[in-house]
Design an enzyme around this catalytic site. Structure first.
Site, PDB file in Angstrom:
ATOM      1  N   ASP A  42       0.816  -1.215   0.000  1.00 29.84           N
ATOM      2  CA  ASP A  42       0.000   0.000   0.000  1.00 29.84           C
ATOM      3  C   ASP A  42       0.851   1.267   0.000  1.00 29.84           C
ATOM      4  O   ASP A  42       0.400   2.334   0.386  1.00 29.84           O
ATOM      5  CB  ASP A  42      -0.961  -0.002   1.203  1.00 29.84           C
ATOM      6  CG  ASP A  42      -0.204  -0.126   2.511  1.00 29.84           C
ATOM      7  OD1 ASP A  42       1.038  -0.292   2.469  1.00 29.84           O
ATOM      8  OD2 ASP A  42      -0.836  -0.057   3.577  1.00 29.84           O
ATOM      9  N   HIS A 245      23.406   0.639 -19.203  1.00 27.52           N
ATOM     10  CA  HIS A 245      22.351   1.013 -18.244  1.00 27.52           C
ATOM     11  C   HIS A 245      22.611   0.388 -16.872  1.00 27.52           C
ATOM     12  O   HIS A 245      21.680  -0.060 -16.209  1.00 27.52           O
ATOM     13  CB  HIS A 245      20.970   0.607 -18.779  1.00 27.52           C
ATOM     14  CG  HIS A 245      20.539   1.469 -19.925  1.00 27.52           C
ATOM     15  ND1 HIS A 245      19.496   1.125 -20.757  1.00 27.52           N
ATOM     16  CD2 HIS A 245      21.009   2.661 -20.366  1.00 27.52           C
ATOM     17  CE1 HIS A 245      19.360   2.075 -21.676  1.00 27.52           C
ATOM     18  NE2 HIS A 245      20.263   3.007 -21.463  1.00 27.52           N
ATOM     19  N   ASP A 262      26.808   8.814 -14.271  1.00 28.88           N
ATOM     20  CA  ASP A 262      25.814   9.420 -15.165  1.00 28.88           C
ATOM     21  C   ASP A 262      24.626   9.762 -14.284  1.00 28.88           C
ATOM     22  O   ASP A 262      23.877   8.877 -13.872  1.00 28.88           O
ATOM     23  CB  ASP A 262      25.428   8.432 -16.271  1.00 28.88           C
ATOM     24  CG  ASP A 262      24.428   9.023 -17.265  1.00 28.88           C
ATOM     25  OD1 ASP A 262      23.843  10.088 -16.978  1.00 28.88           O
ATOM     26  OD2 ASP A 262      24.231   8.403 -18.330  1.00 28.88           O
ATOM     27  N   ASP A 273      21.375  16.182 -17.492  1.00 30.02           N
ATOM     28  CA  ASP A 273      21.868  14.831 -17.769  1.00 30.02           C
ATOM     29  C   ASP A 273      23.368  14.947 -18.025  1.00 30.02           C
ATOM     30  O   ASP A 273      23.784  15.418 -19.076  1.00 30.02           O
ATOM     31  CB  ASP A 273      21.116  14.287 -18.998  1.00 30.02           C
ATOM     32  CG  ASP A 273      21.470  12.840 -19.315  1.00 30.02           C
ATOM     33  OD1 ASP A 273      22.229  12.226 -18.552  1.00 30.02           O
ATOM     34  OD2 ASP A 273      20.974  12.339 -20.345  1.00 30.02           O
ATOM     35  N   HIS A 352      26.068   3.309 -28.771  1.00 27.55           N
ATOM     36  CA  HIS A 352      24.870   4.148 -28.600  1.00 27.55           C
ATOM     37  C   HIS A 352      24.979   5.416 -29.427  1.00 27.55           C
ATOM     38  O   HIS A 352      26.017   5.715 -30.016  1.00 27.55           O
ATOM     39  CB  HIS A 352      24.611   4.456 -27.118  1.00 27.55           C
ATOM     40  CG  HIS A 352      25.722   5.192 -26.411  1.00 27.55           C
ATOM     41  ND1 HIS A 352      25.930   6.537 -26.547  1.00 27.55           N
ATOM     42  CD2 HIS A 352      26.680   4.750 -25.550  1.00 27.55           C
ATOM     43  CE1 HIS A 352      26.952   6.899 -25.795  1.00 27.55           C
ATOM     44  NE2 HIS A 352      27.442   5.838 -25.187  1.00 27.55           N
ATOM     45  N   HIS A 356      20.419  13.093 -27.230  1.00 24.76           N
ATOM     46  CA  HIS A 356      18.950  13.066 -27.285  1.00 24.76           C
ATOM     47  C   HIS A 356      18.436  14.420 -26.833  1.00 24.76           C
ATOM     48  O   HIS A 356      19.144  15.153 -26.128  1.00 24.76           O
ATOM     49  CB  HIS A 356      18.411  11.947 -26.380  1.00 24.76           C
ATOM     50  CG  HIS A 356      18.997  11.951 -24.995  1.00 24.76           C
ATOM     51  ND1 HIS A 356      18.545  12.770 -23.991  1.00 24.76           N
ATOM     52  CD2 HIS A 356      20.041  11.265 -24.461  1.00 24.76           C
ATOM     53  CE1 HIS A 356      19.261  12.573 -22.898  1.00 24.76           C
ATOM     54  NE2 HIS A 356      20.192  11.674 -23.152  1.00 24.76           N
ATOM     55  N   HIS A 363      14.936  11.871 -21.709  1.00 19.65           N
ATOM     56  CA  HIS A 363      14.936  11.608 -23.151  1.00 19.65           C
ATOM     57  C   HIS A 363      13.700  12.335 -23.661  1.00 19.65           C
ATOM     58  O   HIS A 363      12.618  11.774 -23.702  1.00 19.65           O
ATOM     59  CB  HIS A 363      14.877  10.108 -23.452  1.00 19.65           C
ATOM     60  CG  HIS A 363      16.100   9.388 -22.983  1.00 19.65           C
ATOM     61  ND1 HIS A 363      16.167   8.023 -22.838  1.00 19.65           N
ATOM     62  CD2 HIS A 363      17.330   9.845 -22.630  1.00 19.65           C
ATOM     63  CE1 HIS A 363      17.370   7.677 -22.413  1.00 19.65           C
ATOM     64  NE2 HIS A 363      18.097   8.761 -22.271  1.00 19.65           N
ATOM     65  N   GLU A 386      26.957  13.113 -25.824  1.00 12.50           N
ATOM     66  CA  GLU A 386      27.478  12.115 -24.889  1.00 12.50           C
ATOM     67  C   GLU A 386      28.200  10.956 -25.565  1.00 12.50           C
ATOM     68  O   GLU A 386      27.805   9.800 -25.440  1.00 12.50           O
ATOM     69  CB  GLU A 386      26.348  11.575 -24.012  1.00 12.50           C
ATOM     70  CG  GLU A 386      25.094  11.153 -24.760  1.00 12.50           C
ATOM     71  CD  GLU A 386      24.041  10.600 -23.803  1.00 12.50           C
ATOM     72  OE1 GLU A 386      24.385   9.683 -23.032  1.00 12.50           O
ATOM     73  OE2 GLU A 386      22.904  11.069 -23.825  1.00 12.50           O
ATOM     74  N   TYR A 390      33.773   1.977 -24.814  1.00 10.92           N
ATOM     75  CA  TYR A 390      33.589   0.894 -23.858  1.00 10.92           C
ATOM     76  C   TYR A 390      34.330  -0.333 -24.380  1.00 10.92           C
ATOM     77  O   TYR A 390      33.970  -0.876 -25.427  1.00 10.92           O
ATOM     78  CB  TYR A 390      32.094   0.589 -23.692  1.00 10.92           C
ATOM     79  CG  TYR A 390      31.272   1.855 -23.526  1.00 10.92           C
ATOM     80  CD1 TYR A 390      31.085   2.433 -22.268  1.00 10.92           C
ATOM     81  CD2 TYR A 390      30.721   2.506 -24.636  1.00 10.92           C
ATOM     82  CE1 TYR A 390      30.365   3.613 -22.120  1.00 10.92           C
ATOM     83  CE2 TYR A 390      30.007   3.677 -24.504  1.00 10.92           C
ATOM     84  CZ  TYR A 390      29.823   4.233 -23.245  1.00 10.92           C
ATOM     85  OH  TYR A 390      29.126   5.404 -23.114  1.00 10.92           O
ATOM     86  N   ARG A 408      32.429   7.740 -20.653  1.00  7.31           N
ATOM     87  CA  ARG A 408      31.473   8.591 -21.369  1.00  7.31           C
ATOM     88  C   ARG A 408      31.613   9.995 -20.800  1.00  7.31           C
ATOM     89  O   ARG A 408      31.862  10.161 -19.596  1.00  7.31           O
ATOM     90  CB  ARG A 408      30.032   8.082 -21.189  1.00  7.31           C
ATOM     91  CG  ARG A 408      28.980   8.959 -21.861  1.00  7.31           C
ATOM     92  CD  ARG A 408      27.630   8.266 -22.045  1.00  7.31           C
ATOM     93  NE  ARG A 408      26.967   7.893 -20.816  1.00  7.31           N
ATOM     94  CZ  ARG A 408      26.896   6.679 -20.327  1.00  7.31           C
ATOM     95  NH1 ARG A 408      27.451   5.669 -20.971  1.00  7.31           N
ATOM     96  NH2 ARG A 408      26.260   6.435 -19.189  1.00  7.31           N
ATOM     97  N   GLU A 410      29.347  13.510 -20.972  1.00 15.06           N
ATOM     98  CA  GLU A 410      28.027  13.965 -21.422  1.00 15.06           C
ATOM     99  C   GLU A 410      27.745  15.372 -20.904  1.00 15.06           C
ATOM    100  O   GLU A 410      27.869  15.636 -19.708  1.00 15.06           O
ATOM    101  CB  GLU A 410      26.948  13.011 -20.899  1.00 15.06           C
ATOM    102  CG  GLU A 410      25.532  13.491 -21.179  1.00 15.06           C
ATOM    103  CD  GLU A 410      24.476  12.448 -20.841  1.00 15.06           C
ATOM    104  OE1 GLU A 410      24.701  11.658 -19.896  1.00 15.06           O
ATOM    105  OE2 GLU A 410      23.437  12.433 -21.516  1.00 15.06           O
TER     106      GLU A 410
HETATM  107  N1  GLY Z   1      21.150   9.052 -18.449  1.00 19.74           N
HETATM  108  C1  GLY Z   1      20.524   8.616 -19.618  1.00 19.74           C
HETATM  109  C2  GLY Z   1      21.240   9.062 -20.801  1.00 19.74           C
HETATM  110  O1  GLY Z   1      22.361   9.492 -20.711  1.00 19.74           O
HETATM  111  O2  GLY Z   1      20.706   9.059 -21.877  1.00 19.74           O
HETATM  112 MN    MN Z   2      21.825  11.282 -21.909  1.00 22.54          MN
HETATM  113 MN    MN Z   3      23.139  10.467 -19.047  1.00 22.76          MN
END
Ligand code: GLY
Ligand code: MN
Ligand code: MN
Length: 441
Positions: A42, A245, A262, A273, A352, A356, A363, A386, A390, A408, A410
Site C-alpha cells: 500500500d 544502463h 551518469d 543529464d 549508442h 537526445h 529523453h 554524450e 567501452y 562517457r 556527457e
Molecule cells: N542518463 C541517460 C542518458 O544518458 O541518456
Molecule cells: Mn543522456
Molecule cells: Mn546520461
C-alpha cells in the site's frame, strides 16, 4: 503558483492557446494526469506528474484530466480534478479543488473528477477530431472509447460523434521541443545543481569507496537544492562502466579504476543529464587518459555541429568519425577509416547514439527526423552530447591495457543563433581539469 512550477500562469495559458490553434476549432484534446503507482502493498512510488499534462497546466495532483475545447464559448480550458476533502487532506495534504483549479491554475472552468463520465460525452459531441495519447494508459483508453460510443449511440437523436482520432504528441511535442526563457532558467538551474553534485562525487572518491556511496554524495546535493534525480543515477566502477544502463551501484571501486557517473537533477520538472568518468584515485593511467582524451575530442567535434541550420545527426556522425579515427591510431581498430565507419566496426566500442533531446523528460520528446531526413537544428532546442568508449573486460583482440575501460562524457547543450551554449560547462571535463578538481577536494 510560479514558486512551485517556475513558470508563470501566462505562459501555461499561452501554451494551451498555441496548442488549440494548432489543433483547430473542430478538435478536442484530452490529457489525463499521471496515475499513482504502487511500489509495494500500500505504498506508492513518489508521484511524478505526466510531462505533457504538466507542460499545459502546472497542476501537480493525480486523478485529474485536462480537456481543451478550442473556441468553446463557455470556456476552452477545463480541468477535472479531485474535490476538496478535509478528511483526506488531513492525511495526504491540501488539494486545489475546483476553486483552486480556476483561481490558481488559470482554468476557465473545473469539475469534480467523479463527474467525468457524465460530462465528457457532451464535450466530445459535435467535435470532429480527438487528440489524445493512445496506448499510454490502457484504462483511460477504454474510458475514452466508452465516451465516444456513448455519443455514437445517440446519432439517431442528431448527435455528431467525433470521427478522427489523432496522436496528440505530433502537435504538443513540437511545442515542447523549443524551450522558452522561463524553461531555460529552470534547465540552467538543474544543470548547475548537477554540476555541483558531480563535483561532490569527484571529491569524495577514494580507492575502496562503494558505488552507492558516490551515488549518495551526488543525490545529497540534488535534495539539498530541492531537486530529485531525473533518472536512476548510474555509478559504475571499473568494467561496470561498460554496462550502458548499469544500475546496481553496489560494487567497490579499486585503486586504478575509473568510475563513470551518469546522473542529473530534475528541478521543477526539468532534467539535466551529465556524465563524467574519473579515476577513483585521482590520477588517470596513460591508457585511461588516451581513451578519455579521444572521447573529449569526439565531444568537441559533435559540439561544433550544434548550430542552427545544421542537421541534428551531423553531431553523431562527427563523433563517430573522430572516435573511429582515434581507435585506428591507438590500434584498437585496423584498416581504413571509411570502411570501419561504413561497416559499423566502431560499434564494438561505441554502440549508442551521441545524444537526445532534453527537457521535462530526460529523453525528451520531439521528432529527430522529418520525412525521412534528419531535422535541422533551430534556436531553443536543447540536447545532450554524450560520446563514449567501452572496451569489454574480456576482449582478447585488443591489448590488455585497454580492457575493462568504459568512458562517457556527457554535457547539455542549447542551440542559440550563434555558438552553442553548454549548460553544464562549469564542470571539469578533460583529464587535467578532472585531476585538478579532485585534488582540490
Ligand atoms: N542518463 C541517460 C542518458 O544518458 O541518456
Ligand atoms: Mn543522456
Ligand atoms: Mn546520461
Amino acid at each position: 503558483m510560479k514558486a512551485a512550477t517556475g513558470i508563470g500562469a501566462a505562459e501555461f495559458a499561452r501554451r494551451r492557446k498555441q496548442l488549440m490553434r494548432m489543433a483547430g476549432d473542430d478538435a478536442i484534446l484530452v490529457l489525463p494526469a499521471a496515475p499513482e503507482r504502487i511500489r509495494s502493498h500500500d505504498t506508492h512510488y513518489p508521484y511524478r506528474q505526466d510531462s505533457d499534462f504538466w507542460y499545459l497546466s502546472g497542476f501537480p495532483e493525480p486523478e485529474a484530466v485536462l480537456v481543451l475545447v478550442p473556441g468553446r464559448k463557455h470556456g476552452e480550458a477545463l480541468l477535472f480534478c479531485r474535490e476538496r476533502d478535509p478528511e483526506r487532506e488531513a492525511w495526504d495534504g491540501p488539494r486545489a479543488g475546483q476553486e483552486g483549479a480556476v483561481g490558481d491554475y488559470g482554468m476557465d472552468d473545473a469539475y469534480p473528477i467523479d463527474d467525468l463520465d457524465e460530462i465528457l460525452p457532451g464535450l466530445l459531441e459535435g467535435r470532429s477530431r480527438v487528440y489524445y495519447h493512445f496506448g499510454r494508459d490502457a484504462d483511460f483508453d477504454l474510458k475514452l472509447i466508452g465516451w465516444v460510443r456513448h455519443v455514437r449511440a445517440q446519432v439517431r437523436q442528431g448527435a455528431e460523434p467525433p470521427h478522427e482520432f489523432l496522436e496528440l504528441g505530433h502537435l504538443l511535442h513540437e511545442l515542447r521541443l523549443f524551450k522558452s526563457r522561463d524553461e531555460l532558467k529552470l534547465m540552467r538551474r538543474a544543470a548547475d545543481i548537477s554540476v555541483q553534485a558531480h563535483l561532490a562525487a569527484m571529491r569524495a572518491a577514494r580507492p575502496g569507496i562503494h558505488e552507492y556511496e558516490l551515488q549518495a554524495d551526488v543525490e545529497r546535493v540534488f535534495r539539498a537544492h530541492d531537486a530529485w534525480p531525473a533518472y536512476g543515477s548510474i555509478v559504475g566502477a571499473g568494467a561496470n562502466a561498460c554496462v550502458l544502463h548499469y544500475r546496481a551501484n553496489n560494487a567497490q571501486a579499486r585503486d586504478g579504476d575509473l568510475v563513470l557517473v551518469d546522473a542529473g537533477a530534475e528541478f521543477r520538472g526539468y532534467a539535466a543529464d551529465i556524465t563524467r568518468t574519473f579515476p577513483v584515485n585521482g590520477r588517470f593511467t596513460p591508457a585511461q587518459r588516451a581513451l578519455h582524451d579521444l572521447v573529449g575530442a569526439a565531444q568537441r567535434a559533435a559540439l561544433a555541429q550544434a548550430r542552427p541550420g545544421l542537421p541534428y545527426e551531423a553531431g553523431h556522425n562527427a563523433a563517430v568519425e573522430t572516435l573511429t579515427e582515434g581507435l585506428l591510431k591507438l590500434g584498437l581498430l585496423k584498416g581504413k577509416l571509411e570502411k570501419n565507419i561504413a561497416d559499423g566496426s566502431y560499434r564494438r566500442f561505441y554502440r549508442h547514439k551521441t545524444g537526445h533531446w532534453l527537457g521535462l523528460d530526460v529523453h525528451d520528446v520531439g521528432d529527430y527526423r522529418i520525412d525521412g531526413e534528419s531535422r535541422l537544428l533551430e534556436q531553443g532546442m536543447v540536447f545532450t552530447i554524450e560520446p563514449g568508449l567501452y572496451v569489454s573486460h574480456d576482449d582478447e583482440t585488443v591489448d590488455a591495457k585497454w580492457r575493462g575501460i568504459g568512458i562517457r562524457t556527457e554535457d547539455d547543450v542549447l542551440v542559440t543563433d550563434g555558438d552553442p551554449s553548454v549548460l553544464t560547462d562549469a564542470l571539469a571535463r578533460n583529464a587535467d581539469e578532472i585531476e585538478a578538481a579532485m585534488a582540490a577536494g
